[in-house]
Write a protein that holds these residues in place. Sequence first.
Motif, PDB file in Angstrom:
ATOM      1  N   VAL A   1      80.008 -20.077   1.860  1.00  0.00           N
ATOM      2  CA  VAL A   1      79.701 -20.536   0.135  1.00  0.00           C
ATOM      3  C   VAL A   1      79.392 -19.246  -0.407  1.00  0.00           C
ATOM      4  O   VAL A   1      78.430 -18.471  -0.091  1.00  0.00           O
ATOM      5  N   GLY A   2      80.041 -18.836  -1.439  1.00  0.00           N
ATOM      6  CA  GLY A   2      80.027 -17.727  -2.348  1.00  0.00           C
ATOM      7  C   GLY A   2      80.791 -16.494  -1.747  1.00  0.00           C
ATOM      8  O   GLY A   2      80.615 -15.423  -2.523  1.00  0.00           O
ATOM      9  N   ARG A   3      81.650 -16.530  -0.748  1.00  0.00           N
ATOM     10  CA  ARG A   3      82.463 -15.383  -0.381  1.00  0.00           C
ATOM     11  C   ARG A   3      83.527 -14.751  -1.345  1.00  0.00           C
ATOM     12  O   ARG A   3      83.318 -13.558  -1.502  1.00  0.00           O
ATOM     13  N   ASP A   4      83.954 -15.799  -2.138  1.00  0.00           N
ATOM     14  CA  ASP A   4      84.986 -15.253  -3.195  1.00  0.00           C
ATOM     15  C   ASP A   4      83.959 -14.519  -4.113  1.00  0.00           C
ATOM     16  O   ASP A   4      84.555 -13.316  -4.870  1.00  0.00           O
ATOM     17  N   ALA A   5      82.898 -15.052  -4.686  1.00  0.00           N
ATOM     18  CA  ALA A   5      82.160 -14.356  -5.711  1.00  0.00           C
ATOM     19  C   ALA A   5      81.694 -12.844  -5.234  1.00  0.00           C
ATOM     20  O   ALA A   5      81.675 -12.127  -5.976  1.00  0.00           O
ATOM     21  N   LEU A   6      81.098 -12.845  -3.892  1.00  0.00           N
ATOM     22  CA  LEU A   6      80.895 -11.386  -3.332  1.00  0.00           C
ATOM     23  C   LEU A   6      81.933 -10.402  -3.081  1.00  0.00           C
ATOM     24  O   LEU A   6      81.540  -9.297  -3.593  1.00  0.00           O
ATOM     25  N   LEU A   7      83.152 -10.927  -3.149  1.00  0.00           N
ATOM     26  CA  LEU A   7      84.369 -10.016  -2.840  1.00  0.00           C
ATOM     27  C   LEU A   7      84.329  -9.366  -4.206  1.00  0.00           C
ATOM     28  O   LEU A   7      84.595  -8.149  -4.463  1.00  0.00           O
ATOM     29  N   LYS A   8      84.305 -10.370  -5.276  1.00  0.00           N
ATOM     30  CA  LYS A   8      84.613  -9.624  -6.607  1.00  0.00           C
ATOM     31  C   LYS A   8      83.254  -8.659  -6.899  1.00  0.00           C
ATOM     32  O   LYS A   8      83.387  -7.640  -7.713  1.00  0.00           O
ATOM     33  N   ALA A   9      82.293  -9.299  -6.715  1.00  0.00           N
ATOM     34  CA  ALA A   9      80.945  -8.500  -7.036  1.00  0.00           C
ATOM     35  C   ALA A   9      80.885  -7.147  -6.543  1.00  0.00           C
ATOM     36  O   ALA A   9      80.402  -6.163  -7.092  1.00  0.00           O
ATOM     37  N   LYS A  10      81.314  -6.886  -5.267  1.00  0.00           N
ATOM     38  CA  LYS A  10      81.490  -5.797  -4.714  1.00  0.00           C
ATOM     39  C   LYS A  10      82.066  -4.640  -5.311  1.00  0.00           C
ATOM     40  O   LYS A  10      81.560  -3.504  -5.240  1.00  0.00           O
ATOM     41  N   GLU A  11      82.821  -5.016  -6.187  1.00  0.00           N
ATOM     42  CA  GLU A  11      83.802  -4.047  -7.262  1.00  0.00           C
ATOM     43  C   GLU A  11      83.163  -3.709  -8.596  1.00  0.00           C
ATOM     44  O   GLU A  11      83.345  -2.963  -9.401  1.00  0.00           O
ATOM     45  N   GLY A  12      82.311  -4.948  -8.831  1.00  0.00           N
ATOM     46  CA  GLY A  12      81.452  -4.754 -10.342  1.00  0.00           C
ATOM     47  C   GLY A  12      80.342  -3.857 -10.259  1.00  0.00           C
ATOM     48  O   GLY A  12      79.955  -3.411  -9.524  1.00  0.00           O
ATOM     49  N   PRO A  13      79.943  -3.835 -11.751  1.00  0.00           N
ATOM     50  CA  PRO A  13      78.847  -3.188 -12.185  1.00  0.00           C
ATOM     51  C   PRO A  13      77.572  -3.664 -11.440  1.00  0.00           C
ATOM     52  O   PRO A  13      77.226  -5.027 -11.992  1.00  0.00           O
ATOM     53  N   LEU A  14      76.706  -3.013 -10.764  1.00  0.00           N
ATOM     54  CA  LEU A  14      75.526  -3.574 -10.091  1.00  0.00           C
ATOM     55  C   LEU A  14      74.216  -2.773 -10.531  1.00  0.00           C
ATOM     56  O   LEU A  14      74.301  -1.486 -10.669  1.00  0.00           O
ATOM     57  N   ARG A  15      73.103  -3.272 -10.365  1.00  0.00           N
ATOM     58  CA  ARG A  15      71.772  -2.694 -10.477  1.00  0.00           C
ATOM     59  C   ARG A  15      71.605  -1.870  -8.866  1.00  0.00           C
ATOM     60  O   ARG A  15      72.034  -2.518  -7.804  1.00  0.00           O
ATOM     61  N   THR A  16      70.835  -0.977  -8.846  1.00  0.00           N
ATOM     62  CA  THR A  16      70.532  -0.186  -7.639  1.00  0.00           C
ATOM     63  C   THR A  16      68.817  -0.522  -7.683  1.00  0.00           C
ATOM     64  O   THR A  16      68.170  -0.453  -8.275  1.00  0.00           O
ATOM     65  N   LYS A  17      68.771  -0.945  -6.091  1.00  0.00           N
ATOM     66  CA  LYS A  17      67.229  -0.910  -5.887  1.00  0.00           C
ATOM     67  C   LYS A  17      66.407   0.321  -5.628  1.00  0.00           C
ATOM     68  O   LYS A  17      67.122   1.152  -4.718  1.00  0.00           O
ATOM     69  N   VAL A  18      65.708   0.450  -6.226  1.00  0.00           N
ATOM     70  CA  VAL A  18      64.653   1.845  -6.016  1.00  0.00           C
ATOM     71  C   VAL A  18      63.312   1.490  -6.099  1.00  0.00           C
ATOM     72  O   VAL A  18      62.695   0.387  -6.366  1.00  0.00           O
ATOM     73  N   THR A  19      62.628   2.647  -5.761  1.00  0.00           N
ATOM     74  CA  THR A  19      61.040   2.784  -5.639  1.00  0.00           C
ATOM     75  C   THR A  19      60.678   3.711  -6.688  1.00  0.00           C
ATOM     76  O   THR A  19      61.179   4.575  -6.914  1.00  0.00           O
ATOM     77  N   LEU A  20      59.796   3.038  -7.688  1.00  0.00           N
ATOM     78  CA  LEU A  20      59.274   3.765  -8.850  1.00  0.00           C
ATOM     79  C   LEU A  20      57.845   4.333  -8.465  1.00  0.00           C
ATOM     80  O   LEU A  20      56.986   3.414  -7.811  1.00  0.00           O
ATOM     81  N   LEU A  21      57.419   5.557  -8.529  1.00  0.00           N
ATOM     82  CA  LEU A  21      56.351   6.092  -8.213  1.00  0.00           C
ATOM     83  C   LEU A  21      55.490   6.138  -9.412  1.00  0.00           C
ATOM     84  O   LEU A  21      55.950   7.076 -10.384  1.00  0.00           O
ATOM     85  N   LEU A  22      54.625   5.450  -9.900  1.00  0.00           N
ATOM     86  CA  LEU A  22      54.082   5.535 -11.136  1.00  0.00           C
ATOM     87  C   LEU A  22      53.104   6.611 -11.356  1.00  0.00           C
ATOM     88  O   LEU A  22      52.258   6.669 -10.252  1.00  0.00           O
ATOM     89  N   ASP A  23      52.738   7.150 -12.418  1.00  0.00           N
ATOM     90  CA  ASP A  23      51.958   8.228 -12.766  1.00  0.00           C
ATOM     91  C   ASP A  23      50.626   7.982 -12.384  1.00  0.00           C
ATOM     92  O   ASP A  23      50.006   6.964 -13.128  1.00  0.00           O
ATOM     93  N   ALA A  24      49.832   8.606 -11.620  1.00  0.00           N
ATOM     94  CA  ALA A  24      48.453   8.171 -11.185  1.00  0.00           C
ATOM     95  C   ALA A  24      47.328   8.103 -12.498  1.00  0.00           C
ATOM     96  O   ALA A  24      46.606   7.173 -12.423  1.00  0.00           O
ATOM     97  N   ASP A  25      47.602   9.095 -13.132  1.00  0.00           N
ATOM     98  CA  ASP A  25      46.842   9.463 -14.529  1.00  0.00           C
ATOM     99  C   ASP A  25      47.239   8.090 -15.199  1.00  0.00           C
ATOM    100  O   ASP A  25      46.131   7.684 -16.111  1.00  0.00           O
ATOM    101  N   ASP A  26      48.347   7.751 -15.460  1.00  0.00           N
ATOM    102  CA  ASP A  26      48.687   6.829 -16.599  1.00  0.00           C
ATOM    103  C   ASP A  26      48.208   5.498 -15.904  1.00  0.00           C
ATOM    104  O   ASP A  26      47.635   4.573 -16.862  1.00  0.00           O
ATOM    105  N   VAL A  27      48.263   5.358 -14.496  1.00  0.00           N
ATOM    106  CA  VAL A  27      47.904   4.185 -14.051  1.00  0.00           C
ATOM    107  C   VAL A  27      46.420   3.967 -14.276  1.00  0.00           C
ATOM    108  O   VAL A  27      45.835   2.889 -14.606  1.00  0.00           O
TER     109      VAL A  27
END
Length: 447
Positions: free
Chosen positions: A317-343
């Motif tokens: 279930v979802g195979r065809d959609a994932l084949l299409k999504a593989k080529e589409g615009p996607l967001r990327t998972k990242v880690t944000l290091l928050l500025d300690a003074d601003d925190v």
Amino acid sequence: MTTPSLQDGIDKAGSPIDLLWQPNAEPWTPEVVAPEYTGWRQEQAAWHEGVALLNLSHHMYDLWIEGPDATRLLADHGVNNFEKFAIGQAKQYVPVTRHGHIVTDGILLRQAENKYLLSGIPAAQHWVQYHAEKGGYDVGFVTDASSAFRPGGGDPKLFRYQIQGPLAAELVQRAFGAPLPETKFFHSTPVTLDGRAFYALRHGMAGQAGFEFIGPWEHAAYVHEAFLKAGEPLGLVQVGALAYTTPSVESGWIPSPVPGIYTDPDLLEYREYLPLFGIEGKRPLNGSHFSEDIEDYYVSPYELGYGRLIHFGHDFVGRDALLKAKEGPLRTKVTLLLDADDVRTVIGQGEDPGFVLSYARHRVENTSGTVGTTMQSASIDPVGTVLAQALVDSERAATGTEVTVVWGEHPGSGTDPDADLGFPRIRATVHPAPFNEHARTLYRRNR
């Protein structure tokens, strides 16, 4: 009285967003376990520098799946490769909807040829059991809910204890009298402790070596005491519920994404099957990133870093959609290091804010506008500030990119999603996910 369904809750609230949006929602922490034992800072330090003991016995939802069709059921509704799945091996199981949106992930352990244990947040278990019943698969189920939702209370069926940190192997050798057999990452091996049989899953957290020991509850107290005794000379630290929630931020795992189930007309029957008072109806949304459309909170397994788990060599279930999504615009998972003074300024009003934990979706911005959203944020004392897991536009994902996190609570429906509500900004720098280098490099090498 009929138990209300998820669809009943949506209909009464008016929309999925009106059901789930809860500004200033209290973040989840594991039930039963004490919030702190020696203090969250010392507990975080333990798995980085020494050895830590974590109790996972009470917040995991377990579903045993057994029968001739067990493998076919799981393969039909999960993206994973089942061609190479040894008995005793575990996988991160990833089911998606027909549109390729993740339901959630879970840990799937193969216990025998036709028997599996699926553990974790229960959205994946609900999905699998529903489709088994609807599709007429020849399987049976045994369920053990988490301690907060176990009917009639009582003890769990299994204990789960993690031993983590640089001294984990030494503690385990002290407890068992010898090193455990060499075991690949995410594989298990049977063990005995003074005649008590259970098994050890080679596992780790926040880039550190470790094991997860799983066995019958009747042995829980004895095994726990044995680990405490063996760990005493090594400075073993028990980890409480607060610190327990934070390793995923370093390890790059995003817990409990919004299941992509709330809008598809084909899933109406599924929403009527699900209880309102379950994870799908009660896990709140909040933060500065607000949309009236629940689909804006759906995520692809690609965005969560699960592309390497997707096996297109079988139909699911979802195979065809994932084949299409593989080529589409996607967001990327990242880690944000928050500025300690601003925190300190924004969260702590100029003082040390103490422990920070948030599963809020906070807007991530740069000079051009919104470029992403946080998924979880937590204080990481060894780093000296707050880290946030976030999904950002791929062109903004380069390490060193400067962004800001909008820290605030949008009130929800009735207020423009883009309204300037005067929320403070916290400067942040983009880093890879996982943030921890060991987790980013050696975990996969050892699989």
